[in-house]
Design a protein around this motif. Sequence first.
Motif, short mmCIF file in Angstrom:
data_model
loop_
_atom_site.label_atom_id
_atom_site.label_comp_id
_atom_site.label_asym_id
_atom_site.label_seq_id
_atom_site.Cartn_x
_atom_site.Cartn_y
_atom_site.Cartn_z
N LYS A 182 52.93 87.91 16.50
CA LYS A 182 52.01 88.89 15.92
C LYS A 182 51.35 88.34 14.66
CE LYS A 182 52.93 93.21 16.22
NZ LYS A 182 53.54 94.56 16.08
N LEU A 183 52.12 87.63 13.83
CA LEU A 183 51.55 87.03 12.63
C LEU A 183 50.53 85.95 13.00
CD1 LEU A 183 54.76 86.64 10.43
CD2 LEU A 183 53.02 88.43 10.31
N ARG A 184 50.83 85.19 14.04
CA ARG A 184 49.90 84.14 14.47
C ARG A 184 48.59 84.75 14.94
NH1 ARG A 184 52.89 82.02 18.03
NH2 ARG A 184 53.79 80.32 16.82
N ARG A 185 48.65 85.83 15.68
CA ARG A 185 47.42 86.49 16.16
C ARG A 185 46.62 87.04 14.98
NH1 ARG A 185 50.86 88.38 20.43
NH2 ARG A 185 51.20 90.33 19.32
N VAL A 186 47.31 87.59 13.99
CA VAL A 186 46.62 88.12 12.81
C VAL A 186 45.89 86.99 12.07
CG1 VAL A 186 46.95 89.15 10.54
CG2 VAL A 186 48.13 90.11 12.51
N MET A 187 46.59 85.89 11.84
CA MET A 187 46.01 84.77 11.10
C MET A 187 44.82 84.17 11.85
SD MET A 187 46.00 82.91 8.39
CE MET A 187 47.57 83.24 7.59
N HIS A 188 44.97 83.93 13.13
CA HIS A 188 43.87 83.34 13.91
C HIS A 188 42.67 84.29 13.99
CE1 HIS A 188 46.70 80.35 16.17
NE2 HIS A 188 46.44 79.99 14.93
N THR A 189 42.94 85.59 14.06
CA THR A 189 41.85 86.56 14.08
C THR A 189 41.06 86.53 12.78
OG1 THR A 189 43.06 88.02 15.59
CG2 THR A 189 41.27 88.99 14.32
N CYS A 190 41.78 86.46 11.66
CA CYS A 190 41.10 86.40 10.36
C CYS A 190 40.26 85.14 10.22
CB CYS A 190 42.14 86.47 9.23
SG CYS A 190 42.98 88.06 9.09
N ILE A 191 40.76 84.01 10.73
CA ILE A 191 40.01 82.76 10.65
C ILE A 191 38.77 82.82 11.53
CG2 ILE A 191 40.10 80.31 11.25
CD1 ILE A 191 43.05 80.36 10.42
N ILE A 192 38.90 83.36 12.72
CA ILE A 192 37.74 83.48 13.62
C ILE A 192 36.67 84.38 13.01
CG2 ILE A 192 36.97 84.40 15.85
CD1 ILE A 192 39.71 83.50 16.97
N LEU A 193 37.09 85.51 12.44
CA LEU A 193 36.12 86.41 11.81
C LEU A 193 35.49 85.76 10.58
CD1 LEU A 193 38.10 89.78 12.06
CD2 LEU A 193 36.08 89.12 13.36
N HIS A 194 36.28 84.99 9.85
CA HIS A 194 35.75 84.25 8.68
C HIS A 194 34.62 83.31 9.12
CE1 HIS A 194 35.71 81.55 5.18
NE2 HIS A 194 35.83 80.56 6.03
N ASN A 195 34.83 82.55 10.18
CA ASN A 195 33.79 81.64 10.67
C ASN A 195 32.58 82.40 11.24
OD1 ASN A 195 35.22 79.37 9.96
ND2 ASN A 195 36.01 78.96 12.01
N MET A 196 32.83 83.52 11.86
CA MET A 196 31.72 84.33 12.40
C MET A 196 30.84 84.86 11.27
SD MET A 196 33.66 86.45 15.44
CE MET A 196 32.24 87.45 15.80
N ILE A 197 31.47 85.24 10.15
CA ILE A 197 30.70 85.73 9.00
C ILE A 197 29.84 84.60 8.44
CG2 ILE A 197 30.90 86.54 6.62
CD1 ILE A 197 33.37 88.13 7.50
N LEU A 198 30.40 83.40 8.31
CA LEU A 198 29.63 82.26 7.82
C LEU A 198 28.44 81.97 8.72
CD1 LEU A 198 32.41 79.72 6.75
CD2 LEU A 198 31.04 81.19 5.28
N GLU A 199 28.67 82.01 10.02
CA GLU A 199 27.59 81.74 10.95
C GLU A 199 26.51 82.82 10.89
OE1 GLU A 199 27.13 80.22 15.57
OE2 GLU A 199 28.89 81.36 14.98
N ASP A 200 26.94 84.08 10.77
CA ASP A 200 25.98 85.18 10.72
C ASP A 200 25.15 85.15 9.44
OD1 ASP A 200 25.02 87.85 11.78
OD2 ASP A 200 25.85 88.49 9.85
N GLN A 201 25.77 84.72 8.34
CA GLN A 201 25.07 84.66 7.05
C GLN A 201 24.35 83.34 6.82
OE1 GLN A 201 28.12 85.59 4.16
NE2 GLN A 201 28.05 87.79 4.59
N LYS A 202 24.34 82.47 7.86
CA LYS A 202 23.65 81.18 7.81
C LYS A 202 24.24 80.25 6.76
CE LYS A 202 20.82 83.00 10.78
NZ LYS A 202 20.94 82.71 12.21
#
Length: 231
Positions: free
Chosen positions: A156-176
């Motif tokens: 469960k902790l691994r899924r939480v951490m990986h989800t946060c990292i994926i969302l972090h990269n998605m935000i960077l991509e969305d904000q150019k």
Amino acid sequence: MLGSIDCMHWEWRNCPKVWHGQFGRGDKKYPTILLEAVASYDLWIWHAFFGVAGANNDLTVLNNSLLFDDLLDGIDPVAPFECNGVTFEKGYYLADGIYPQWASFVKSFKVASSEKNVLYKRKQEGARKDIERAFGVLQGRWRIISHPARAWTINKLRRVMHTCIILHNMILEDQKYALAEFDEESYICPQPNILRTWVERCDIRRKKDQELCDKNTHAKLQRNIIEHLWQ
């Protein structure tokens, strides 16, 4: 330079008592799980490895990490570069002093003995802060990983951490903010690993392991980067 590598501790408040010996540290109030990550100057996290039992320091995580699996199998991206007139076949990561003297790591000095080394030390340590900034932004965006974890299972902790990292990269991509752009086809390994026999793969892995752990290449790369920066 492929990015900066380092590890981040996430305290695990509800770690089962039978696992305290595997995840405990004397300098931490609670047991911790380490996240190994590679980030570039735009804070994009290119590699993440999290949740290894007994991983209480950066070296333990590195020995279990998947970071160099493609390199050892001979299917890593082709990325030669030239530094100070010398050509090197593989890219490198900026690392701190705890990491080994491998060909793929460029580290700083504990004590700089000349003006060249002082300049190199300042540049290397300044650029390596990219990964520390990435960890800070990651924890700042997601409150759940900035406080001790309360889950009971590593999965469960691994899924939480990986989800946060994926969302972090998605935000960077969305904000150019993600600045790295490259042609994927030019970095593909010419010979897929699946076409090789078992003996060929073992020989390649043995050869690549020797190249990865070559201290001479590590020192040669460091010397040429020092000269390049000084010039």
